[in-house]
Design a protein around this motif. Structure first.
Motif, mmCIF file in Angstrom:
data_model
loop_
_atom_site.group_PDB
_atom_site.id
_atom_site.type_symbol
_atom_site.label_atom_id
_atom_site.label_comp_id
_atom_site.label_asym_id
_atom_site.label_seq_id
_atom_site.Cartn_x
_atom_site.Cartn_y
_atom_site.Cartn_z
ATOM 1 N N ILE A 143 0.763 -1.193 0.080
ATOM 2 C CA ILE A 143 0.096 -0.023 0.136
ATOM 3 C C ILE A 143 1.035 1.205 -0.102
ATOM 4 N N ASN A 144 1.168 1.856 -1.233
ATOM 5 C CA ASN A 144 1.988 2.845 -1.394
ATOM 6 C C ASN A 144 3.356 2.818 -1.029
ATOM 7 N N SER A 145 4.257 3.461 -1.394
ATOM 8 C CA SER A 145 5.668 3.530 -0.882
ATOM 9 C C SER A 145 6.211 4.880 -0.353
ATOM 10 N N GLY A 146 7.452 4.792 0.212
ATOM 11 C CA GLY A 146 8.066 5.954 0.766
ATOM 12 C C GLY A 146 7.308 6.701 1.900
ATOM 13 N N LYS A 147 6.994 7.586 2.210
ATOM 14 C CA LYS A 147 6.526 8.155 3.366
ATOM 15 C C LYS A 147 5.079 7.851 3.244
ATOM 16 N N GLU A 148 4.535 7.489 2.411
ATOM 17 C CA GLU A 148 3.070 7.217 2.376
ATOM 18 C C GLU A 148 2.836 5.585 2.655
ATOM 19 N N PHE A 149 4.073 4.863 2.645
ATOM 20 C CA PHE A 149 4.120 3.264 2.753
ATOM 21 C C PHE A 149 3.105 2.864 4.125
ATOM 22 N N LYS A 150 2.014 2.162 3.706
ATOM 23 C CA LYS A 150 1.341 1.870 4.831
ATOM 24 C C LYS A 150 1.375 0.445 5.131
ATOM 25 N N GLY A 151 1.937 -0.287 4.566
ATOM 26 C CA GLY A 151 1.972 -1.888 4.727
ATOM 27 C C GLY A 151 1.788 -2.669 3.635
ATOM 28 N N VAL A 152 1.736 -4.099 3.855
ATOM 29 C CA VAL A 152 1.479 -4.960 3.039
ATOM 30 C C VAL A 152 0.312 -5.653 3.007
ATOM 31 N N GLY A 172 -13.307 -6.029 -0.421
ATOM 32 C CA GLY A 172 -14.286 -4.899 0.032
ATOM 33 C C GLY A 172 -14.365 -4.706 1.627
ATOM 34 N N ASP A 173 -13.748 -5.447 2.242
ATOM 35 C CA ASP A 173 -13.739 -5.542 3.732
ATOM 36 C C ASP A 173 -13.716 -4.191 4.276
ATOM 37 N N LYS A 174 -14.596 -3.793 5.207
ATOM 38 C CA LYS A 174 -14.514 -2.346 5.902
ATOM 39 C C LYS A 174 -13.420 -2.242 6.629
ATOM 40 N N ILE A 175 -12.777 -3.308 7.182
ATOM 41 C CA ILE A 175 -11.601 -2.905 8.143
ATOM 42 C C ILE A 175 -10.536 -2.372 7.148
ATOM 43 N N LEU A 176 -10.504 -2.597 5.829
ATOM 44 C CA LEU A 176 -9.580 -1.905 4.990
ATOM 45 C C LEU A 176 -9.727 -0.236 5.207
ATOM 46 N N THR A 177 -10.617 -0.051 4.936
ATOM 47 C CA THR A 177 -11.224 1.403 5.105
ATOM 48 C C THR A 177 -10.815 1.991 6.463
ATOM 49 N N GLU A 178 -11.124 1.337 7.310
ATOM 50 C CA GLU A 178 -10.772 1.759 8.811
ATOM 51 C C GLU A 178 -9.342 1.872 8.958
ATOM 52 N N LYS A 179 -8.549 1.139 8.569
ATOM 53 C CA LYS A 179 -7.220 0.989 8.758
ATOM 54 C C LYS A 179 -6.230 1.797 7.805
ATOM 55 N N LEU A 180 -6.671 2.055 6.668
ATOM 56 C CA LEU A 180 -5.996 2.758 5.639
ATOM 57 C C LEU A 180 -6.557 3.979 4.996
ATOM 58 N N GLY A 181 -7.839 4.055 5.391
ATOM 59 C CA GLY A 181 -8.355 5.227 4.941
ATOM 60 C C GLY A 181 -9.142 5.068 3.329
ATOM 61 N N GLU A 182 -10.064 5.863 3.208
ATOM 62 C CA GLU A 182 -10.891 5.367 2.120
ATOM 63 C C GLU A 182 -10.120 5.443 0.708
ATOM 64 N N LYS A 183 -9.216 6.380 0.648
ATOM 65 C CA LYS A 183 -8.610 6.515 -0.815
ATOM 66 C C LYS A 183 -7.811 5.176 -1.092
ATOM 67 N N ASP A 184 -6.764 4.786 0.055
ATOM 68 C CA ASP A 184 -5.871 3.808 -0.030
ATOM 69 C C ASP A 184 -6.725 2.453 -0.222
ATOM 70 N N ALA A 185 -7.688 2.483 0.705
ATOM 71 C CA ALA A 185 -8.609 1.088 0.736
ATOM 72 C C ALA A 185 -9.044 0.855 -0.662
ATOM 73 N N ALA A 186 -9.708 1.986 -1.245
ATOM 74 C CA ALA A 186 -10.390 1.834 -2.529
ATOM 75 C C ALA A 186 -9.150 1.062 -3.788
ATOM 76 N N THR A 187 -7.881 2.080 -3.715
ATOM 77 C CA THR A 187 -6.754 1.653 -4.632
ATOM 78 C C THR A 187 -6.381 0.267 -4.434
ATOM 79 N N LEU A 188 -6.435 -0.103 -3.058
ATOM 80 C CA LEU A 188 -5.986 -1.563 -2.664
ATOM 81 C C LEU A 188 -7.150 -2.646 -3.263
ATOM 82 N N LYS A 189 -8.100 -2.349 -3.014
ATOM 83 C CA LYS A 189 -9.358 -3.017 -3.668
ATOM 84 C C LYS A 189 -9.203 -3.435 -5.042
ATOM 85 N N GLU A 190 -9.035 -2.369 -5.695
ATOM 86 C CA GLU A 190 -8.557 -2.152 -7.244
ATOM 87 C C GLU A 190 -7.589 -3.207 -7.638
#
Ligand code: G4P
Length: 531
Positions: free
Chosen positions: A170-179, A208-226
């Motif tokens: 999930i992202n990279s650099g300063k925005e890197f949130k995890g795997v 589409g699990d809600k936990i992703l939005t909760e942990k990553l925020g809406e934008k990153d959860a949406a990108t990860l889902k895609e």
């Protein structure tokens, strides 16, 4: 099938990378997981790029026979892991290539910022030659790296291997949130410098699990889902057979320095990496489950301390059980020898070994009996094949500066080349001795060692060759004619094989086109298959 249980527990591999991608750092983290070291920083990097030759010599001397870091054996979840170290410096690349003949799989580290680099490509070529299964670790995700899709595409294209993502960043650099673990369906949030204690895993039902939005925020959860949906559609489940056949490489994203994403890879590694398997020899295939012992030497390490002139030959066990103090047959010398103090490389220290099983590496004290590629058996005569010699890239003529020491020089050259430090060619029809190496640093090492260990003083004169090609032909007349018209460009290697010394790629291609009956090879087998 006597040793089946032991064999099933072994994983023998190497970590390879372009210098600076993070091989040493990753090695250290793996050792931490295996309990072989307790603190970070315990593994000395064996890279020497920042030093001059004299420093290198000093480091080597201080390390003594640096076997302790050449092979690292540790236990992880009841599995014996043999991690074979490879030199970090590109000038010692041939040493790395040879070590790769002794492993069953590799982990390839790629820097997410730099992507595929020159040494990555070469190392992968060697892996491909031997169909070695590869796991890719994309490192330094904490830095602003390339776009993940572009990076995967680049790796697939440049290394000609199909990738199969096992985790997804999930992202990279300063925005890197995890795997996100695509296989186990869970999320691990990034935390810098975890020192072995990782953040808890978060189970995820689906993309589409809600936990992703909760942990990553809406934008990153949406990108990860895609991303997950796309990756799942393209790749599906990992086909283990394809990985073992070296057609597909599982990929992990992480940050070695932060010990992030490493455990995921290690856990998968012990689950899917190949156990020791059968090996080809000059007469037949050796079944790994055979009761009789066999093994081969893939590396020789000299002690640079003049007070201790011993060498250690690194032998990989290929079948049966190796035992201390038992007589084994040295096939090339046709004599039986026994080893009263073989080394094992368990944890940090080298220690005496009583027995070893397929996949294990044994350190044998050597007083000059061994050459790279030598085979030991319980009596049968064969050589393990698939141990190639590669064309050097820099060639120099050896000039003896002290004629009184000619004998010492010859002995030194033979012993150093037996160790695989360099390749020695003799000009065809002449006496000129030519040394071929991969890097300049090796010449300095040879010059230093000839002087300090053999008392021979040499000078090297550069030669304008670009590569050495081993030549052969079914038509002896054609070969003889070729040799006759190329004075100065044909040599003989130490084992008597003919080489063509080409000045440039253009010359080489021209000769190839003009001589369709002659085979030109950039590599040569140490032992040719006589079947
Ligand atoms: P190598 O053996 O492949 O040559 O690489 P090594 O592990 O020595 O790593 C090369 C450099 O990259 C080191 O920094 C190391 O700290 C850094 N590095 C390794 N993994 C990561 C990572 O996940 N993220 C980031 N940002 N850096 C990483 P150095 O400054 O060259 O050496 P040092 O002073 O840290 O030892």
């Amino acid at each position: 099938m006597k040793y089946q249980k032991e064999i099933r527990k072994r994983r023998t591999f190497a970590i390879i990378s372009h210098p600076d991608a993070g091989k040493t750092t990753l090695t250290e983290k793996l050792l931490l997981f295996g309990g072989a070291i307790q603190v970070a920083g315990a593994v000395k990097s064996n890279k020497i790029k920042k030093f001059a030759t004299s420093d290198f010599m000093e480091i080597e001397r201080q390390r003594g026979i640096s076997v302790a870091t050449s092979v690292m054996t540790f236990m992880y979840q009841d599995i014996f892991i043999n991690l074979l170290d490879t030199p970090g410096h590109k000038d010692f690349a041939e040493d790395t290539y040879r070590t790769l003949t002794a492993v069953d799989s590799v982990i390839l580290v790629i820097d997410s910022v730099n992507g595929v680099e020159a040494q990555t490509k070469r190392l992968m070529q060697v892996c491909r030659m031997r169909a070695t299964p590869v796991i890719v670790f994309i490192n330094k995700m904490d830095r602003d790296g390339k776009n993940r899709f572009d990076l995967l595409e680049e790796i697939e294209k440049e290394l000609a291997i199909q990738l199969h993502p096992m985790t997804w960043p999930i992202n990279s650099g300063k925005e890197f949130k995890g795997v996100y673990n695509l296989h186990d369906k869970n999320l691990r949030l990034f935390a810098a410098n975890t020192k072995g204690v990782e953040e808890e895993l978060i189970s995820v039902e689906n993309s589409g699990d809600k936990i992703l939005t909760e942990k990553l925020g809406e934008k990153d959860a949406a990108t990860l889902k895609e991303d997950i949906e796309l990756v799942d559609t393209v790749h599906g489940e990992l086909n283990n057979k394809e990985y073992l056949a070296a057609n597909v490489a599982p990929v992990f994203f992480g940050s070695a320095i932060n010990n992030f994403g490493v455990k995921e890879m290690l856990d998968t590694f012990i689950r899917i990496a190949p156990t020791p398997s059968n090996r080809e020899t000059s007469v037949r295939e050796i079944n790994v489950h055979e009761e009789k012992f066999s093994g081969f030497v893939f590396k020789i390490h000299a002690n640079l301390d003049p007070k201790h002139r011993d060498r250690i030959a690194f032998m990989r066990v290929c079948s049966g059980k190796f035992e201390r103090n038992k007589y084994y047959h040295h096939v090339r010398l046709d004599k039986d020898i026994r080893f009263s103090n073989p080394y094992s490389f368990m944890a940090r220290e080298k220690s005496m070994l009583e027995d070893a099983f397929p996949g294990d590496v044994v350190g044998l004290f050597d007083t000059g009996n061994f050459k790279i590629g030598d085979t030991l058996t319980e009596g049968e005569s064969f050589f393990f094949t698939g141990i190639p010699t590669f064309s050097p890239e820099i060639f120099k003529e050896v000039v003896n500066k002290d004629p009184m020491k000619t004998k010492q020089l010859e002995k030194g050259l033979l012993q150093l080349t037996d160790e695989g430090v360099a390749q020695l060619f003799t000009q065809h029809g002449g006496n000129k001795k030519i040394i071929g190496c991969v890097g300049e640093l090796q010449f300095e090492v040879i010059q230093y060692r000839l002087l300090h260990e053999y008392g021979a003083s040499v000078q090297f004169n550069s030669l304008p060759f670009y590569k050495a090609c081993w030549i052969s032909s079914k038509d002896a007349n054609k070969l003889n004619e070729f040799i006759r018209f190329k004075p100065g460009h044909v040599g003989v290697d130490k084992d008597g094989y003919l080489v063509y010394l080409a000045n440039s790629e253009w010359f080489l291609n021209t000769e190839r086109n003009n001589n369709p009956d002659i085979e030109f090879n950039f590599t040569n087998e140490v032992h040719k298959n006589s079947k």
